[in-house]
Design an enzyme around this catalytic site. Structure first.
Site, short mmCIF file in Angstrom:
data_model
loop_
_atom_site.label_atom_id
_atom_site.label_comp_id
_atom_site.label_asym_id
_atom_site.label_seq_id
_atom_site.Cartn_x
_atom_site.Cartn_y
_atom_site.Cartn_z
N HIS A 218 -8.12 -1.11 -2.53
CA HIS A 218 -7.13 -2.18 -2.45
C HIS A 218 -7.23 -3.09 -3.67
O HIS A 218 -7.75 -4.21 -3.59
CB HIS A 218 -7.30 -2.98 -1.16
N HIS A 222 -3.62 0.13 -6.97
CA HIS A 222 -2.94 0.54 -5.74
C HIS A 222 -1.60 -0.17 -5.60
O HIS A 222 -0.59 0.45 -5.23
CB HIS A 222 -3.82 0.22 -4.52
N HIS A 258 2.04 -6.68 -1.62
CA HIS A 258 1.83 -6.34 -0.21
C HIS A 258 0.35 -6.37 0.20
O HIS A 258 0.05 -6.47 1.38
CB HIS A 258 2.41 -4.95 0.08
N ASP A 259 -0.58 -6.26 -0.74
CA ASP A 259 -2.01 -6.34 -0.44
C ASP A 259 -2.69 -7.44 -1.24
O ASP A 259 -3.88 -7.36 -1.55
CB ASP A 259 -2.71 -5.00 -0.72
N ASP A 368 3.28 2.57 0.98
CA ASP A 368 1.91 2.06 1.16
C ASP A 368 0.93 3.18 1.47
O ASP A 368 -0.24 3.11 1.08
CB ASP A 368 1.91 1.01 2.27
#
Length: 510
Positions: A218, A222, A258-259, A368
């Site tokens: 993560h 990524h 998103h992360d 994802d």
């Protein structure tokens, strides 16, 4: 004169390593296949410039001297510590700190009091962008051999075989910034939404900084990979002719963030560790809520949407959060059931803004977890990285005497076992429904890659099982012949009765 195949890369958005400060020159060959197979930079002679040669006729293309890079130490580019830290005992609540204090190189800079919720990453190292230090040198100082190849890769950014690892090396670790900026420009969103270039660039740099480079999986690479996949999905015919510019902007920003500020552990770990984030978000989509709030914090800090009407800005923040929250894997069945219902009833209307938003949510969910659908070389690398992060969490749980989470115990799990279970129960159902919605060449390519990758992991698992079975009798002091005879006896004994079979590993995961 010393010849090497790696050019001196002196990026300005991160501190210059000591071994680069001592360099005086380099010779590179633009078409060398050993571009990244260089010797240890610490063994190179002192260098301060770069000379590039064309390998066809060995004529010098250009000679550029970079000047004395030691001036960086005078303008506040001190080394940062980006190592991983245990954060069980760290309070990440509202911090009132003065960034830059205690540094001799920035003692003359004006002090700025920052009052905001700092991220994990920013608590560990202060952001240079908030110190008020003037930018005196261009952001990137990269050799043309690097930037040229990166530009060539961006021309094929819609290719499903896009190698994000290679692109990250070509951009010197700035894949997320470079890719997102390129896609926003390619769609003309910067001009359409009148985004301030300085604010946008600062926003992208801060996004990349807030991803933890110490995380095996993560991290910013990524995020860049998910952004590239999201771009591929939004180019599918059904979406390309239906999505608005606002949809595209939100889709790209959601993929990039998103992360954001992911700590490298899952929600279960935060709950068991009684982390304040788990309490803050009431044990529900803890990480996804944190990613969303972190992204909103950066949007407001940089003022990227400050020129828009207040209602529009708030609406975009809410929609961004809705997209990011959809990536919560624990809510997979909820979204999948709704998607199936739409497809079976054939009432998914992309002229409806709510339906378009839902399809964007499904696209981001696919992006994802698209690693199993990539070609084997890329998929295998991602699988090893995510398993490494799982095992690191398991080690931390053992260290702090917490219950070890499923799939995080390196003593009972393998990469192949985890991947086969993930593909069977998570990836295959999702991508099968996506292929029903968008039955295109890309969808069939993804399903084909996933089938081949699953078979490859199955072969690896079978090989590992056979090796462990052969090693087990030997470890007990039984010879190979005696072990074979013992297996024959066992088989003859159970031939007439009910044989006790082991539960397959994949079934044990469910």
């Amino acid at each position: 004169m010393e010849v090497c195949y790696q050019l001196p890369v002196l990026p300005l958005d991160r501190p210059v390593p000591k071994h680069v400060l001592s360099r005086r020159g380099a010779i590179s060959f633009s078409s060398s296949s050993s571009l990244f197979g260089a010797p240890d930079p610490r063994q190179l002679s002192q260098r301060r410039g770069a000379i590039s040669y064309d390998s066809s006729d060995q004529t010098a293309l250009y000679i550029r001297m970079l000047g004395d890079v030691r001036v960086r130490s005078q303008v506040g580019f001190e080394p940062e510590r980006r190592s991983s830290h245990p954060y069980l005992c760290i309070d990440f609540r509202n911090l009132h700190t003065r960034l830059g204090c205690g540094s001799a190189s920035v003692s003359s800079a004006p002090e700025r009091r920052v009052r905001r919720l700092l991220s994990f990453q920013r608590y560990l190292h202060s952001s240079r962008l908030l110190r008020g230090i003037p930018q005196q040198i261009p952001l990137h100082i990269l050799d043309e051999d690097y930037t040229g190849q990166a530009r060539c890769m961006l021309e094929k950014v819609d290719n499903w075989n896009f190698d994000i690892f290679l692109f990250d090396r070509l951009t010197n670790g700035n894949s997320l910034i470079t890719l997102t900026f390129h896609l926003l420009n390619q769609y003309g969103l910067v001009e359409l939404f009148q985004l301030d270039m300085v604010k946008l660039w600062r926003f992208l740099v801060m996004i990349q900084e807030d991803y933890h480079s110490s995380n095996p999986y993560h991290n910013a690479i990524h995020a860049a990979d998910v952004t590239q996949a999201m771009y591929c999905y939004m180019r599918e015919p059904k979406l390309a002719k239906s999505l608005t510019s606002r949809d595209i902007l939100l889709g790209l920003l959601a993929a990039a963030t998103h992360d954001l500020d992911h700590p490298g552990v899952n929600q279960a770990f935060l709950i068991k560790a009684d982390h304040y984030l788990a309490t803050l978000y009431r044990h529900t989509s803890v990480l996804e809520n944190h990613h969303w709030k972190s992204a909103v914090g950066l949007l407001r800090e940089t003022g990227l949407f400050s020129h828009l009407p207040a209602d529009d800005g708030l609406s975009m923040e809410r929609e961004l959060g809705s997209l990011i929250l959809a990536t919560d894997i624990s809510r997979q069945n909820q979204y999948l059931t709704r998607f199936r219902t739409y497809l079976e009833q054939e009432n998914l209307c992309l002229t409806n803004a709510n339906h378009r938003h839902f399809v964007l949510q499904m696209a981001l969910k696919c992006a994802d977890i698209c690693n199993p659908c990539r070609p084997w070389e890329l998929s295998k690398k991602w699988s090893e990285k995510v398993t490494q992060e799982f095992f690191q969490q398991g080690d931390n749980e053992k260290k702090h005497k917490l219950e070890v989470s499923p799939l995080c115990d390196r003593e009972t799990n393998t990469v192949s076992k985890i991947q086969i279970g993930f593909m069977s129960y998570v990836a295959e159902p999702l991508f099968a429904e996506w292929a029903r919605f968008s039955d295109t060449r890309l969808s069939q390519t993804m399903l084909g890659h996933m089938g081949l990758n699953k078979a490859s992991w199955g072969a690896i698992q079978q090989e590992q099982t056979s090796v462990s079975e052969e090693a087990e009798p030997n470890s007990n002091g039984i010879g190979a012949d005696e072990a074979a005879a013992q297996r024959d006896d066992n088989n003859s004994t159970t031939a007439g009765g009910t044989s006790s079979k082991e539960i397959p590993q994949g079934s044990r995961e469910s």
